[in-house]
Write a protein that holds these residues in place. Structure first.
Motif, mmCIF file in Angstrom:
data_model
loop_
_atom_site.group_PDB
_atom_site.id
_atom_site.type_symbol
_atom_site.label_atom_id
_atom_site.label_comp_id
_atom_site.label_asym_id
_atom_site.label_seq_id
_atom_site.Cartn_x
_atom_site.Cartn_y
_atom_site.Cartn_z
ATOM 1 N N ASP A 191 0.837 -1.199 0.000
ATOM 2 C CA ASP A 191 0.000 0.000 0.000
ATOM 3 C C ASP A 191 0.877 1.257 0.000
ATOM 4 O OD1 ASP A 191 -2.304 -1.491 0.071
ATOM 5 O OD2 ASP A 191 -2.798 -1.045 2.163
ATOM 6 N N ARG A 192 1.826 1.265 0.902
ATOM 7 C CA ARG A 192 2.667 2.452 1.091
ATOM 8 C C ARG A 192 3.416 2.821 -0.185
ATOM 9 N NH1 ARG A 192 7.841 2.554 5.256
ATOM 10 N NH2 ARG A 192 8.957 4.260 4.249
ATOM 11 N N PHE A 193 4.116 1.861 -0.763
ATOM 12 C CA PHE A 193 4.930 2.151 -1.939
ATOM 13 C C PHE A 193 4.114 2.163 -3.224
ATOM 14 C CE2 PHE A 193 8.123 0.840 1.149
ATOM 15 C CZ PHE A 193 9.100 1.796 0.955
ATOM 16 N N GLY A 194 3.089 1.319 -3.271
ATOM 17 C CA GLY A 194 2.249 1.306 -4.457
ATOM 18 C C GLY A 194 1.544 2.639 -4.664
ATOM 19 N N TRP B 33 2.921 -7.322 -7.272
ATOM 20 C CA TRP B 33 3.453 -6.152 -7.976
ATOM 21 C C TRP B 33 3.521 -6.468 -9.460
ATOM 22 C CZ3 TRP B 33 4.476 -1.758 -5.226
ATOM 23 C CH2 TRP B 33 5.067 -0.690 -5.904
ATOM 24 N N GLY B 34 2.893 -5.627 -10.288
ATOM 25 C CA GLY B 34 2.864 -5.957 -11.710
ATOM 26 C C GLY B 34 2.777 -4.750 -12.608
ATOM 27 N N THR B 35 2.191 -4.948 -13.750
ATOM 28 C CA THR B 35 2.172 -3.938 -14.799
ATOM 29 C C THR B 35 1.584 -2.614 -14.331
ATOM 30 O OG1 THR B 35 1.902 -5.703 -16.416
ATOM 31 C CG2 THR B 35 1.407 -3.465 -17.153
ATOM 32 N N GLU B 36 0.462 -2.652 -13.637
ATOM 33 C CA GLU B 36 -0.204 -1.411 -13.253
ATOM 34 C C GLU B 36 0.653 -0.571 -12.319
ATOM 35 O OE1 GLU B 36 -3.023 -0.340 -14.773
ATOM 36 O OE2 GLU B 36 -2.568 -2.141 -15.949
#
Length: 531
Positions: free
Chosen positions: A281-284, A363-366
């Motif tokens: 959440d924090r880094f995304g 963690w992926g494309t978006e």
């Protein structure tokens, strides 16, 4: 006020708990390097002095003890050296033939954690990776191994009793306090005690405005410097512009900068189920922050930039440490991991719910696309700040998120180049700008008479390709159509002591191989372990 400090202490406690920061083994007595000499003459080198001057050579550079005493032009490119111009070697002196090579000031890493035992990153391992990449000075942001531990290594490095860069030790605000700091008066007392303990400065994560203002003010009165990672727990009420106005020396990363440029909101647009303790959440969601701020070159954007410029504020972006966010595969498959990353460090990097910076839950494309957009906006601000005369430095924060000590510094230089810095501007950011931010420009950061003899010497031209500064070098082809590696720092000189940089890197390779052989460890990509 109490809640704000509580968040700070929780953050610091979590940071310490997650990293476990058991003290690593201290550096061994120095067995590497030759010198210092009564006189050292570096012969025939091309000089990149980092003052803004273009390359010049061949020159002879004279060092006596640990200070530069002469810089002499000794000819023209392509012609024989004019021996009549050469400074004469005194009895007992040493000559270093550097014809065809390039010399720069020693590099300064402005965000350099020494590591921790839980990562298998003992001092010798970290220091040699730094020195192998020409890093002769570091600012330690937090002294998480304990201030006494860091000061011990600092003092031994100053005496050249160990193979290590110069160390400037900063402590996390509140570190070591037996009680919570809940008032400006308590903040000032802690700052004074921190200075008495020998710290060079303070790293802030955030606190209430009253406490931040008092602590930064008191620290500045004592002649010490400061840095800040504006954690989301407090950035809603104290952002980068607040810190700059209070007298903070440098902004680390970029937290607090977009928040100072909001125009249609007052805080980050967190998702409804956001949880700061969930690092995805924090880094995304941090990857969406620059899009929430004022657009580049808009009135608010310009206003904030002009304020920071007027305050002589330093930006230390550490682009490299977040690069995995925009290209995870690139970061985790970097070629140096196989030979130079310790097994425990590789395990620490791997996806985990409770290791700081190992937040690859899903963690992926978006997420990567969002972060690529984030970088474009972030880099635009940093480059324009530099263009308008602002100070930008090179810092790494290595030891997290697949970034390896030493190698990360060169990658940060490449990322500044991507942001729009020209190669000479990159080298200035890596040297003189760091010295200025530390208040040490009279001694460090450029190659000038009277300054300390800290140099990086490489056989290839770094202005043509910064990748020649990596320990693994840059790929080239010979006349037989065979690939080979060119570059890698040839010599790192600190305090007039000449180190074989490639030998230092090989020492690290041996350390890693030994650790692997004892445990049978094989580096595997996440989720692809053998069963």
């Amino acid at each position: 006020m109490r809640n704000g400090l509580k968040y700070l202490l929780v953050l610091l406690g979590l940071f310490l708990q997650i990293n476990a920061y058991a003290q690593p083994k201290k550096a061994s007595p120095r067995a590497e390097g030759d010198g210092p000499y009564s006189q050292l003459i570096i012969r025939g080198v091309t000089l990149i002095n980092s003052t803004g001057a273009p390359p010049m050579g061949p020159v002879d550079i004279v060092v006596e003890g640990n200070r530069i005493t002469a810089i002499k032009v000794v000819g023209s490119p392509g012609l024989p050296i004019n021996n009549a111009r050469r400074p004469q070697l005194k009895s007992g002196g040493k000559e270093l033939n550097a014809e065809g090579m390039f010399l720069m000031p020693g590099f300064i890493d402005m965000h350099a954690h020494i590591g921790g035992a839980e990562k298998g990153t003992d001092a010798d391992y970290v220091f040699k990776l730094w020195m192998a990449h020409g890093i002769t000075t570091i600012r330690e942001p937090g002294s998480m191994n304990g201030l006494d531990w860091v000061l011990d290594q600092k003092n031994k490095s100053l005496k050249n009793e160990i193979t290590a860069p110069r160390i400037f030790a900063y402590t996390v605000f509140g570190q070591g306090s037996e009680t919570q700091i809940v008032s400006a008066a308590q903040a000032r007392i802690w700052v004074r005690e921190n200075a008495k303990n020998g710290a060079d400065g303070i790293k802030f994560f955030g606190a209430s405005p009253e406490i931040m203002l008092a602590a930064i003010d008191e620290n500045k009165k004592l002649g010490l410097r400061s840095m800040a990672h504006h954690a989301q727990t407090d950035v809603g009420r104290w952002n980068a512009l607040n810190s700059a106005k209070a007298g903070l020396t440098s902004l680390e990363h970029w937290y607090g900068l977009p928040e100072s440029m909001f125009t249609d909101r007052t805080m980050q647009n967190y998702s409804a189920d956001y949880n700061y303790q969930n690092e995805q959440d924090r880094f995304g969601e941090a990857g969406t922050l620059w899009k929430q701020a004022a657009a580049p070159y808009s009135e608010k954007w310009d206003q904030v930039m002009n304020n920071l410029l007027a305050l002589d504020f330093t930006l230390d972006p550490t682009f490299n440490i977040y690069e995995a966010n925009r290209d995870l595969m690139r970061a985790r498959t970097a070629e140096w991991h196989q030979d130079y990353t310790m097994p425990k460090l590789w395990d620490f990097y791997s996806p985990s719910f409770n290791s700081h910076g190992s937040y690859w839950h899903s963690w992926g494309t978006e997420q990567e696309i969002a972060w690529k957009e984030n970088y474009k906006l972030w880099m635009a601000f940093i480059n324009e700040y530099k263009n308008r005369g602002g100070r930008v430095t090179v810092g790494t924060d290595a030891g997290f998120i697949y970034e390896l000590f030493g190698f990360a510094f060169i990658r940060e230089m490449e990322l500044l180049r991507e942001a729009g810095f020209y190669p000479l501007e990159v080298i200035k950011a890596a040297t003189l700008n760091g010295a200025q931010a530390l208040g040490l420009e009279k001694d460090l950061g450029s190659v000038e008479i009277g300054k300390l003899a800290d140099f990086v010497i490489v056989e290839e031209n770094p202005l043509k390709n910064l990748q020649v500064l990596y320990g693994t070098g840059a790929i080239q082809l010979n006349k037989n159509n065979e690939a080979f590696r060119a570059g890698g720092v040839k010599y790192t000189i600190k305090d007039g002591i000449v180190y074989d940089a490639k030998k230092l890197l090989n020492d690290v390779k041996i350390m890693v191989a030994k650790e692997k052989s004892q445990s049978g460890y094989i580096i595997m990509q996440p989720g692809m372990q053998k069963h």
